[in-house]
Design a protein around this motif. Structure first.
Motif, PDB file in Angstrom:
ATOM      1  N   SER A   1       5.939  -6.687  38.938  1.00  0.00           N
ATOM      2  CA  SER A   1       5.205  -6.326  40.145  1.00  0.00           C
ATOM      3  C   SER A   1       4.811  -4.861  40.110  1.00  0.00           C
ATOM      4  O   SER A   1       5.630  -3.999  39.830  1.00  0.00           O
TER       5      SER A   1
ATOM      6  N   THR B   1       4.983  -2.557  44.594  1.00  0.00           N
ATOM      7  CA  THR B   1       6.131  -2.185  45.417  1.00  0.00           C
ATOM      8  C   THR B   1       5.760  -1.229  46.543  1.00  0.00           C
ATOM      9  O   THR B   1       6.234  -1.377  47.663  1.00  0.00           O
TER      10      THR B   1
ATOM     11  N   PHE C   1       4.344  -2.948  49.507  1.00  0.00           N
ATOM     12  CA  PHE C   1       5.325  -3.728  50.259  1.00  0.00           C
ATOM     13  C   PHE C   1       6.243  -2.804  51.049  1.00  0.00           C
ATOM     14  O   PHE C   1       6.663  -3.138  52.160  1.00  0.00           O
TER      15      PHE C   1
ATOM     16  N   SER D   1       7.612  -7.829  55.366  1.00  0.00           N
ATOM     17  CA  SER D   1       7.202  -7.613  53.976  1.00  0.00           C
ATOM     18  C   SER D   1       7.610  -8.799  53.125  1.00  0.00           C
ATOM     19  O   SER D   1       6.934  -9.128  52.150  1.00  0.00           O
TER      20      SER D   1
ATOM     21  N   GLY E   1       5.103 -10.593  50.829  1.00  0.00           N
ATOM     22  CA  GLY E   1       5.492 -10.725  49.427  1.00  0.00           C
ATOM     23  C   GLY E   1       5.353 -12.157  48.945  1.00  0.00           C
ATOM     24  O   GLY E   1       4.835 -12.413  47.859  1.00  0.00           O
TER      25      GLY E   1
ATOM     26  N   THR F   1      -0.165  -8.543  42.050  1.00  0.00           N
ATOM     27  CA  THR F   1       0.541  -7.533  42.816  1.00  0.00           C
ATOM     28  C   THR F   1      -0.338  -6.301  43.005  1.00  0.00           C
ATOM     29  O   THR F   1      -0.245  -5.624  44.017  1.00  0.00           O
TER      30      THR F   1
ATOM     31  N   SER G   1      10.973  -8.596  48.277  1.00  0.00           N
ATOM     32  CA  SER G   1      10.109  -7.898  49.223  1.00  0.00           C
ATOM     33  C   SER G   1      10.873  -7.531  50.492  1.00  0.00           C
ATOM     34  O   SER G   1      10.565  -6.540  51.129  1.00  0.00           O
TER      35      SER G   1
END
Ligand SMILES: Nc1ncnc2c1ncn2[C@@H]1O[C@H](COP(=O)(O)OP(=O)(O)OP(=O)(O)O)[C@@H](O)[C@H]1O
Ligand SMILES: Nc1ncnc2c1ncn2[C@@H]1O[C@H](COP(=O)(O)OP(=O)(O)OP(=O)(O)O)[C@@H](O)[C@H]1O
Ligand SMILES: [Mg+2]
Ligand SMILES: [Mg+2]
Lengths: 358, 274, 410, 319, 277
Positions: free
Chosen positions: A77, A80, A83, A114, A118, A137, A241
């Motif tokens: 991912s 990040t 998120f 999130s 996610g 992502t 997430s």
């Protein structure tokens, strides 16, 4: 033989399933917790709290979240940061819509937002793998940051376009906002991080953790041993997430105090990824080691020329710092591609057989 | 639970055995990839409790056959009846729920996990505790974990791999990896166990060990086994019936002895008579 | 020896380094010059220091933590960092000096006791531009279409509320067109839109590489350069040099005027550059941004002087400097005395007015340098003040409890 | 209904209403697409030969462009500066191979990806020390790249085409054709493709990793220089150029990580579509600046149907 | 493949490994002093249980350990009179020593033919010669000719195995390190491969070091054999002698006193090899 494991026998599966089957590890942890809860708060000043301790904890938590997804479940991912942003904005909205809400509850709830986002962006992982999945992502990353910028409701239509943390009290202490004391915030973050870490350890060593790891190591085989890939991957996205979202809420509420959308842009995602990889994928401990290296090291390096009395301009320090961080990443990868956690494991192994070389 | 009470010496493939004794019936299956015909119109059956061998030259379509059986490939034609249920396509994880487990030609273990975890992973389907309980570990989740751990330890004892319980399987020598893979398949408590070249790359001693495990699984647990193997000694000694494939077609089916002396089989596969 | 510490959260690295460097150089060199020439301010040495942020908010916050103990002023240098440290300044009691940037409502000194954005806020800038392009007659904008090409970040969005108010009042159409940070060098979509919309004017709130990109694209789409006006951060010689001739006619509002012959600049040349106490790039000395940097340091120094006089001390503290910055009196005479006449319009600050609203001039790129092409322009207080007050109030409420300077009766 | 109208009807009516404008939009999209494709090419080459997702390609573009301009500023004639810059890129390739790649041979993809981020950081710091942060002007004229524009007046409107954009398009096409030939027809090309599949096996048959990697990174450096020149000619040369690396990512994914053809097709598709979307849907309906994410979302949607991208190698799944 | 003269004095070693020690990951000691020699024009077998270190020995020779974070910490390896520990695999292949790796390792995305062609990477003797050798490989393995355009990743296990062997032949080596060539191959093909080994050896003087589990066949074709257990050579000798050794018979050949025993009758008991006593 500092690290003598000989003679520590387990007589029941219960004992074998304890958090630390090896006694020395438990002592070590106790020692670290002692430092974290007693020694550091007693000695640190505000700068140390705000520039070293709190960020290390917050970043380690975010890395823990990402590590669950990437290190345990094998799904790369690069989103990040976004998120974390979802967590932060969710928390902001919760706190401003329900001012009476306890901050702990608000932070815990914001993780769910999130997690939901996610999972939505995790859906493509059922078909797309590896670096190609990174695109999903990244789509999340860029779309969400754009949304934070465009959707004025998120920042309550204020003219600065940024979110600002108000003063929030809990049990008579200000824990967030400009009036909060750094030491209070440190304890708050430390407790949340410890709790979530404990949860994460439990989840990753049990059934769900095993399922994730199977999917990571070989998803076809996982499917052929009866694992439902969809559930496995989506649960990893959700849990990851969630933790990342909580980290995002802490990031803004307990540390930064204000945030504009660019804060959650790709450099943040990369930073967390650095921590995970340098620390060690698929390791809980690694997140902390990685965070110390990636977050704290540059701060410390920037003091070196001053301390040595070298006449180096601050811009030069920054250039050198960037170079050193880059070189450190490469250096550590070469030294131990599996991260600091593995390095520690090797050291531990050497200690077990010490003083013999093999 | 020994279903091999009477000796099975059947040469003809379809000899009117009562349907109740059939565990699986593969009917007219064909599979091709683009231009490559991997399997052409193959039928055979597997009886409860037997050891069924599938042999044939390289590229004959043996592995593809196993892949069809456990749902990894969907055949273009034909059906498979397993325990009375007829189907063509299915998701692999449903096959597991139905009781089909397998090992792989190129070891497909979870390389980063320990032996114990690999075998425990085989039991994931049977474990139920959700995230909430997992989070706290103590209580129901731990109880469940220990309950399954006991089962897994039985398998570990059975396969004599106690000493590598905690070793990441990626570091194990090939032979042990194969054994762990067998362990993982056993952990699923299958009624049909598919083994794809379980003894490739092993020396004699290990082959003997493996043979013993296979026989014990078959005898003690009553597990039906379908196995692919190139070592004729093993095939002839272990199996009850053998089906021979050659470039996607079935060329023989019957007892080991019958197959061994079949001229087609000798030409296509064995080379010299064994 | 007495000394005060003035640390600047500089950005000589990162994507905006090109614009940051001359500004930082100017600030540094003014202080160096004072130290060399006068031995500091009234005998107190100025210790100028930098903490590098790379225009990164996170680094900025770290620098703030690092320097707040020693420095008597914080210069955050980005809207993001400003927003970050703004609430903390109340607690830490350190003045924020954000000349010509930051958050426009900061000019309300009652609410933002610790923040200063002299000599003009972005809203001042927007108002000045409108006045200039309408040639003093705002009603002439009726029915016109004005595009605001802006960086898609809080900084770029700053002028929108005010411009909207203007649009409503004077009946023109405002069309904000955002440029993402990653699209700065690739603005063809934005300029296609401009081509389609055929606006009468394009205003620009751009930064760094966005300015170059915009002017290049404008030239490419043949948008009339004299209808294209930027805020003061979009008028950088370094940027325009890379566009060269093609950017001829482009204008930028500015609260500062480059004046290399002024006595202060000559002193800098003599005491700092010729004495090899510091290095700057070739031609940089004449740049708008370098000389603007000099002016910015002057605000701090004048604040210190005012505080020294008022509190009758030599080494002023952060809190004393706050008073100084709130009581700047930079009239013609004062500017002349420090050798800066003609470089900035006279202004003064007060407890309710932290911006000073000095006004400015229009500068035009002639292909090689910026030249002044207008008379002194001032902002429209009656448009801006109400907005400042409501926004400041909103901010204070959202961040309650927020201390308000009740003593200020102005 | 209004809503549907504004999504489904109005944009097309706008297109038909001003065909000259549409042409201009398409051309701009095409040029942007070619520029994205150029960056993507560097990625593809390196990915193909080593499964390294080379994040440093963006900074290599900056580095190459700055070296060229920097040398010229130091008084080196433009036509000499080009080979000198290539020499610098070659040295860079050798150093990267020695210091980073060689010790990390056979490591997982993620680790190598990370290492390239390390390289990026290092080069950013190093480059800023050497070249400083200010914006520099690309030496377009000195390199004999035609400037100025060509104008047409179709459909009673006008379309303007920059000559340097034409140069960029032609250059990119030549580069792609050359690379495709090289990869599919030469022994080195085959070795490069083999290396991507299995480092160890490649070593075992005597393919020299060091040689190939140096070669590939050097070619990526050449591509970076070309990219740097054309981007620099448009927007000036500074470290801000580094962010364009991100624009290459969706192009790569769409085209397929290991396909040279995919890079160019993906680049064009994304360049044109993102421009159309921004102009006809994004700006009127979504507040604009959709170019930051459109390419990613679009690539994502395509990947859902073709998980290996349009021209990527099939992902082999066999047990 | 033209140097047709078979070597007459098998005594001169083409390869000798002297007392090497290998450590993985800085801690795992795998080879504990292994020495062996392969005579010029000889076929030497390296036998031993799983995990004994056969593959490691071969990789140490061909210098592929580095990629697995392993290193030779002691001892020397001499190929044709030169120490080769510091050579790269590429240089080694140029000198004529190539390894066929265990477990197939084909280039999955390349066609079978391209896979074979990569074997000729180090060759400098022109396209025609390479072409001729390609035809030769197709002659050895007709199945490959049929599948020449398929992506190797999609071919069956056995097909991959012969592709890997064919690929090594394409480099026209003087010495081949063959790691478990018989793994996963049909019996007929196993025989064929060993026949090819024999042919290459006899006609072109190629030397072989083969690591095999299939002791039976290995000892039939090899001239000399080494038995490796847990990183140590425990027994070595002429193939003939080894075949007659009681332990080898029992543990590796599966023939105890009264002839071959059935896999079915394997008893569960702990056996003990005499050399471990
Ligand atoms: N996914 C696939 N795509 C294309 N061709 C395939 C695929 N799977 C199998 N094949 C082809 O089908 C044929 C049969 O393959 P399979 O793996 O079943 O052979 P096998 O009998 O198991 O051989 P071996 O004994 O060598 O393992 C082979 O020619 C192989 O190339
Ligand atoms: N990369 C590695 N890292 C750590 N240990 C390794 C590694 N590779 C092999 N080993 C260990 O080295 C020992 C010898 O392995 P090796 O592969 O050489 O055995 P082998 O004799 O070839 O076995 P097999 O017959 O299964 O191929 C084994 O115990 C193995 O676990
Ligand atoms: Mg097979
Ligand atoms: Mg081996």
């Amino acid at each position: 033989m500092l690290y003598r494991t000989v003679g520590q026998f387990k007589t029941s599966y219960h004992a074998d399933h304890a958090l630390f089957p090896v006694k020395q590890d438990a002592w070590l942890l106790g020692f670290i917790l002692l430092i974290a809860f007693v020694v550091l708060p007693a000695t640190a000043n505000e700068f140390v709290f705000n520039a070293l301790l709190i960020p290390v904890l917050v970043y380690a938590l975010a890395a823990l979240g990402l590590n669950i997804l990437t290190g345990y479940a094998g799904q790369l991912s690069l989103g990040t940061g976004a998120f974390m942003g979802v967590g932060a904005y969710a928390c902001y909205k919760l706190v401003t819509i329900f001012p009476e809400l306890n901050i702990v509850v608000a932070i815990a709830l914001s993780g769910f937002f999130s997690a939901a986002v996610g999972v939505a962006f995790g859906l493509p992982s059922l078909r797309i793998k590896g670096f190609y999945l990174a695109i999903a992502t990244l789509a999340a990353q860029f779309f969400l940051v754009w949304l934070f910028e465009k959707w004025a409701w998120l920042y309550n239509y204020n003219s600065s376009g940024a979110i600002q943390v108000p003063n929030i009290d809990m049990f008579g202490l200000t824990v967030a906002g400009p009036n909060a004391k750094a030491v209070v915030q440190y304890y708050f973050v430390l407790c949340v991080v410890c709790l979530i870490t404990w949860f994460a350890i439990n989840i990753t060593r049990g059934r769900i953790g095993r399922i994730w790891k199977s999917v990571r190591d070989m998803d076809i085989a996982a499917e052929l041993v009866g694992i439902n890939l969809m559930k496995a991957k989506l649960s990893a996205f959700a849990v990851s997430s969630y933790i990342v979202g909580v980290a995002g809420a802490l990031f803004v509420f307990l540390w930064r105090g204000a945030a504009e959308p660019v804060l959650f842009d790709i450099p943040l995602s990369f930073r967390v990824l650095f921590i995970v990889i340098i620390g060690g994928m698929g390791s809980i401990l690694g997140n902390y080691l990685g965070a110390v290296l990636i977050v704290a090291l540059p701060v410390l390096i920037s003091f070196v020329p001053g301390a040595l009395g070298l006449p180096v301009s601050s811009a030069m320090v920054e250039h050198l710092n960037t170079m050193i961080v880059g070189a450190t990443i490469i250096g550590f990868l070469i030294l131990e591609p599996h991260g600091l956690a593995r390095l520690w494991a090797i050291i531990r192994e050497k200690l077990v057989i010490w003083p013999f070389p093999h | 639970m020994n279903s091999r009470a009477e000796p099975l010496i059947i040469v003809a493939p379809d000899d009117g055995i009562p349907a109740g004794d059939l565990l699986m019936d593969v009917k007219n299956v064909s599979l091709s990839f683009g231009g490559v015909k991997a399997i052409t119109d193959i039928s055979f059956n597997v009886r409860k409790g037997e050891i069924r061998a599938i042999i044939g030259p390289n590229g004959a379509g043996k592995t593809s056959m196993l892949n069809v059986i456990n749902g990894f490939y969907t055949p273009q034609k034909g059906t498979i009846v397993f325990r009375g249920e007829e189907r063509r396509a299915m998701k692999p994880h449903h096959a597991v729920r139905q009781g089909i487990a397998r090992t792989f030609q190129n070891v497909a273990l979870f390389k980063g996990m320990s032996t114990l975890d690999n075998i425990m992973a085989g039991r994931s389907v049977m474990m139920k505790r959700n995230l909430f309980w997992q989070m706290f570990w103590h209580g129901p989740a731990l109880r469940e974990e220990i309950e399954h751990r006991e089962k897994v330890e039985e398998i570990i004892d059975f396969l004599e791999i106690q000493h590598i319980r905690r070793t990441p399987v990626g570091k194990l020598p090939y032979g042990l990896q194969k054994r762990v893979e067998l362990g993982r398949a056993l952990a699923m408590e299958p009624s049909l166990l598919l083994l794809d070249e379980p003894m490739a790359g092993m020396n004699l001693e290990e082959k003997e060990d493996m043979s013993r495990f296979i026989i014990d699984v078959n005898r003690q647990r009553g597990t039906t086994i379908a196995l692919i193997e190139h070592d004729m000694g093993v095939v002839m000694d272990l199996s009850d019936r053998v089906v021979v494939l050659d470039y996607g077609k079935k060329i023989a089916d019957g007892t080991p002895d019958a197959v061994k002396s079949n001229q087609n089989v000798i030409d296509a596969y064995l080379g010299v008579a064994h | 020896e007495d000394a005060v510490n003035v640390t600047n959260l500089s950005y000589r690295t990162g994507p905006f380094a090109a614009t940051g460097t001359p500004l930082m150089n100017g600030q540094r060199d003014y202080m160096l010059m004072l130290n060399e020439r006068d031995g500091g301010v009234n005998g107190v040495k100025l210790v100028y220091d930098e903490c590098e942020t790379g225009y990164n908010t996170e680094k900025g916050a770290e620098c703030y933590e690092k320097t707040k103990g020693s420095s008597i002023v914080t210069q955050p240098w980005s809207t993001g960092i400003t927003l970050q440290v703004l609430p903390k300044s109340n607690v830490d009691k350190i003045p924020i000096l954000a000349p010509g940037y930051g958050f426009s409502p900061m000019s309300d000194g009652k609410v933002f006791q610790w923040a200063f954005n002299p000599p003009a806020s972005y809203w001042d800038g927007a108002s000045m531009i409108l006045k200039n392009i309408s040639e003093g007659n705002l009603d002439s904008l009726k029915g016109k279409k004005i595009v605001l090409l802006h960086l898609d970040a809080p900084y770029g969005k700053e002028p929108i509320p005010l411009l909207q108010a203007y649009a409503e009042k004077y009946g023109f159409t405002l069309l904000p067109i955002p440029v993402g940070v990653k699209e700065m060098q690739n603005q063809s979509a934005q300029w296609l839109q401009i081509r389609r919309e055929r606006p009468d004017f394009v205003l620009m709130w751009g930064w760094g590489a966005m300015n170059v990109g915009a002017v290049t694209e404008a030239a490419k789409t043949k948008f009339p350069m004299d209808k294209f006006v930027g805020i003061w951060w979009s008028g950088h010689d370094g940027d325009m040099k890379s566009v060269g001739e093609a950017g001829k006619g482009y204008r930028s509002i500015s609260w500062s005027l480059p004046h290399s012959e002024s006595s202060v600049m000559q002193d800098i040349k003599k005491y700092v550059l010729d004495a090899k106490k510091a290095e700057i790039g070739e031609g940089e000395f004449d740049w708008v941004f370098y000389q603007r940097g000099v002016l910015i340091s002057m605000f701090t120094v004048e604040g210190i002087k005012a505080a020294q006089a008022h509190f009758n001390t030599k080494v002023v503290s952060a809190e004393q400097l706050r008073w100084g910055l709130e009581n700047l009196k930079l009239d013609e005479a004062a500017l002349k005395a420090i050798g800066m006449d003609g470089m900035i319009a006279p202004f003064s600050t007060a407890c309710n007015n932290h911006a000073g609203h000095a006004g400015g001039w229009m500068l035009q790129w002639d292909g090689a340098k910026f030249v002044k092409v207008s008379d002194h322009i001032t902002a429209d207080a009656e448009m801006i003040d109400p907005l400042v007050q409501t926004e400041a109030k909103k901010y204070a409420e959202a961040n309650a409890p927020w201390p308000i300077n009740e003593e200020c009766k102005m | 209904m209004d809503f549907l109208n504004s999504i489904l009807v109005k944009p097309f009516a706008d297109m038909a209403g001003a065909p000259d404008f549409l042409l201009q939009v398409l051309w701009e999209g095409l040029v942007a697409g070619v520029l994205y494709a150029l960056i993507a090419l560097g990625f593809v080459l390196i990915y193909k030969s080593s499964r390294i997702f080379n994040f440093a390609q963006g900074i290599m573009v900056v580095f190459a462009a700055l070296t060229l301009v920097g040398l010229h500023e130091k008084g080196v004639p433009a036509l000499l500066a080009v080979p000198l810059t290539l020499l610098v890129m070659f040295i860079l390739a050798v150093v990267i191979e020695r210091v980073v790649l060689r010790p990390l041979v056979n490591q997982p993809d993620m680790i190598l990806f990370m290492a390239t981020i390390g390289i990026t950081l290092f080069l950013v710091g190093f480059g800023e020390i050497i070249f400083g942060g200010e914006n520099k002007v690309m030496i377009t004229e000195q390199l004999y790249i035609p400037t100025g524009s060509i104008e047409f007046e179709p459909f009673g409107g006008f379309v303007s085409i920059e000559q340097k954009d034409v140069t960029a398009v032609v250059g990119a096409i030549l580069l792609v054709a050359g690379l495709i030939l090289f990869l599919n027809r030469s022994k080195m090309g085959r070795a490069i493709r083999a290396l991507g599949d299995d480092h160890q096996a490649a070593l075992s048959v005597g393919i020299s990793l060091s040689t190939i990697w140096v070669l590939v990174w050097f070619i990526a450096g050449v591509i970076a220089l070309v990219t740097g020149i054309v981007w620099g000619a448009r927007a000036g040369v500074s470290f801000a150029l580094e962010v364009i690396a991100f624009k290459a990512l969706p192009v790569l994914m769409l085209g397929g990580l290991e396909s040279v053809l995919g890079a160019i097709v993906g680049g064009l598709a994304i360049g044109i579509l993102e421009k159309l979307f921004e102009i006809y849907w994004g700006q009127p309906l979504l507040g604009g600046n959709t170019e930051t994410w459109f390419a990613f979302v679009f690539a994502l949607i395509v990947l859902l149907f073709r998980p290996q991208g349009l021209f990527g190698e099939r992902i082999i799944e066999r047990v | 493949m033209t140097n047709a003269a078979p070597q007459s004095e098998p005594a001169t070693p083409i390869l000798s490994v002297n007392n090497i020690e290998v450590i993985y990951d800085h801690v795992i000691l795998v080879l504990k002093g292994v020495s062996l020699t392969v005579p010029k024009g000889g076929i030497t077998a390296l036998l031993g249980a799983n995990g004994a270190g056969k593959t490691t020995t071969l990789k140490a020779i061909s210098n592929l350990l580095h990629a697995e974070r392993g290193e030779v910490t002691k001892g020397t390896i001499v190929f044709e009179g030169d120490e080769i520990q510091s050579l790269s695999p590429n240089q080694l292949v140029r000198r004529g020593c190539i390894q066929v790796m265990e477990g197939r390792h084909c280039f999955g995305h390349l066609s079978v033919e391209d896979n074979l062609m990569t074997g000729a990477f180090t060759r400098r003797d022109g396209a025609a010669a390479i072409r001729a050798d390609l035809d030769l490989v197709y002659e050895y393995f007709p199945r490959l000719k049929v599948r020449r355009t398929s992506q190797a990743g999609y071919t069956s296990g056995g097909e991959q195995q012969i592709t890997a062997i064919g690929r090594a032949l394409m480099s026209k080596p003087k010495m081949i390190l063959l790691d478990e060539p018989s793994m996963g191959l049909a019996p007929q093909l196993v025989e064929e491969i060993f026949e090819i080994v024999k042919k290459l050896n006899e006609e072109q003087g190629v030397s072989f070091l083969l690591a095999e589990q299939n002791t039976n066949i290995a000892l039939r074709y090899a001239k000399y054999g080494y038995i490796l257990e847990s990183g140590r050579i425990v027994l070595d000798g002429e193939a003939q002698a080894l075949r007659e050794n009681e332990d080898v018979k029992e543990f590796y050949l599966g023939v105890a006193g009264e002839g071959r025993k059935s896999f079915k009758d394997v008893k569960h008991y702990k056996r003990r090899k005499r050399w471990l006593a």
